[in-house]
Design an enzyme around this catalytic site. Structure first.
Site, mmCIF file in Angstrom:
data_model
loop_
_atom_site.group_PDB
_atom_site.id
_atom_site.type_symbol
_atom_site.label_atom_id
_atom_site.label_comp_id
_atom_site.label_asym_id
_atom_site.label_seq_id
_atom_site.Cartn_x
_atom_site.Cartn_y
_atom_site.Cartn_z
ATOM 1 N N ASP A 1 61.721 54.947 -35.839
ATOM 2 C CA ASP A 1 61.589 54.103 -34.641
ATOM 3 C C ASP A 1 62.300 52.767 -34.889
ATOM 4 O OD1 ASP A 1 60.419 53.268 -32.165
ATOM 5 O OD2 ASP A 1 58.779 52.292 -33.261
ATOM 6 N N ASP B 1 68.320 51.290 -32.678
ATOM 7 C CA ASP B 1 68.041 50.142 -31.816
ATOM 8 C C ASP B 1 69.224 49.183 -31.819
ATOM 9 O OD1 ASP B 1 67.169 47.972 -30.436
ATOM 10 O OD2 ASP B 1 65.236 47.794 -31.452
ATOM 11 N N ASN C 1 55.669 55.259 -26.571
ATOM 12 C CA ASN C 1 55.442 54.694 -27.911
ATOM 13 C C ASN C 1 54.218 53.794 -27.913
ATOM 14 O OD1 ASN C 1 57.900 55.857 -28.450
ATOM 15 N ND2 ASN C 1 58.799 54.035 -29.368
HETATM 16 O O1 G3H Z 1 58.215 51.255 -30.889
HETATM 17 C C1 G3H Z 1 56.993 51.043 -30.856
HETATM 18 C C2 G3H Z 1 56.345 50.656 -29.628
HETATM 19 O O2 G3H Z 1 57.213 50.276 -28.665
HETATM 20 C C3 G3H Z 1 54.982 50.107 -29.721
HETATM 21 O O3 G3H Z 1 54.675 49.092 -28.792
HETATM 22 O O4 G3H Z 1 52.814 47.977 -30.007
HETATM 23 O O5 G3H Z 1 53.200 47.577 -27.606
HETATM 24 O O6 G3H Z 1 52.330 49.747 -28.369
HETATM 25 P P1 G3H Z 1 53.163 48.569 -28.687
HETATM 26 ZN ZN ZN Z 2 59.339 49.834 -29.561
#
Ligand code: G3H
Ligand code: ZN
Length: 294
Positions: free
Chosen positions: A93, A114, A238
């Protein structure tokens, strides 16, 4: 589960989610206990799931070396995924260019590059190069266009930028990525569910691109908007902060009640259990519960 589906193919699962209007939860994990919490929830909910590790978590696991973090995470996550009978995928990620290359080499099922902080043309150039490599290795690749704000990051990251639907079309055509993270109002790291999504913008993006769409920063989004976003084309959601909250609250509650305990297992067991329940609740909300039932 459709009879023609290969339960081990993440691309087919995302397609299935898109066609059947549910979303697959991608849950961030930083420790072995968090990985276990996620796969246990998948088993209980009979749900597909994605175990994902972020750039910062890689630095944590590898004590500053992200390639070592990638190795640790891959070993733990693969072992956990293999211990349950549900389709559980291992994903990088918010990876950097080099982390994406390493993750492909190590056998991750899927990777996110990213490049959201790069100028549009440079994001295309780097994403396209990685997309070709990922596909030659049979690895699914996600990219981000627009920028979901990252509080605590650089000035650009803090501010973020909404996704332009026409740029999204161009971006997909030029990079050939398999899924796209879009910025429609969510913000990384929300502890309270107060954020409203720009659902009209989501519909415009959906009209322009047909790949599965990914929502980042879902923790702070109000449940009703999250559900609508899935109806309108989000297929992967996510979540990090919501499940971290459940984990950390349980540790704090346990140590508050038992200040003399020094054995970490004593407080990690309730933390793991509480996070697993939070992940289960999330799977129900996303509509993935029961989808992996034979
Ligand atoms: O990539 C990880 C997420 O976008 C997590 O976002 O911490 O707001 O759930 P969050
Ligand atoms: Zn994220």
């Amino acid at each position: 589960m459709a009879l023609t589906m290969n339960p081990r193919c993440i691309a087919q699962w995302l397609q299935h989610a898109q066609e059947n209007r549910y979303a697959i939860g991608a849950f961030n994990a930083n420790t072995l206990e968090q990985i276990q919490a996620i796969v246990w929830a998948a088993e209980i909910e009979k749900s597909p799931a994605i175990l994902q590790v972020s750039h910062n978590a890689l630095l944590y696991l590898g004590n500053g070396k992200s390639v070592l973090g990638l190795r640790y995470f891959h070993c733990m996550a693969k072992t956990a995924a293999g211990s349950v009978s549900m389709p559980v995928f291992v994903h990088l990620d918010h990876g950097t260019y080099h982390e994406v290359l390493w993750a492909i080499g190590l056998g991750y099922n899927s990777v996110m590059f990213d490049g959201s902080d790069l100028p549009f043309d440079e994001n295309i150039r780097q994403t396209h190069a990685l997309s070709r490599i990922a596909h030659s290795a049979g690895v699914l690749i996600e990219a981000e266009l627009g920028e979901v704000p990252k509080p605590g990051g650089t000035a650009n990251e803090e501010e973020g930028a909404l996704t332009d639907p026409y740029q999204a079309k161009d971006f997909i055509e030029q990079t050939r990525v398999d899924s796209l993270a879009i910025s429609i109002g969510s913000i990384h790291g929300g502890k309270k569910k107060l954020v409203r999504l720009d659902l009209a913008l989501l519909r415009k993006i959906r009209d322009q691109v047909d790949v599965p769409l990914v929502l980042h920063g879902s923790s702070g989004v109000v449940d009703a908007d999250l559900k609508k976003s899935i109806d309108y084309g989000i297929s992967k959601v996510n979540t990090a902060t919501q499940s971290n909250l459940a984990f950390s609250d349980a540790v704090m509650a346990y140590l508050h009640e038992n200040p003399d305990v020094v054995d970490p297992r004593k407080y990690l067991v309730p933390a793991r259990d509480e996070m697993s329940k939070a992940v289960s609740d999330r799977m129900k909300l996303l509509g993935s519960t029961g989808r992996a039932q034979a």
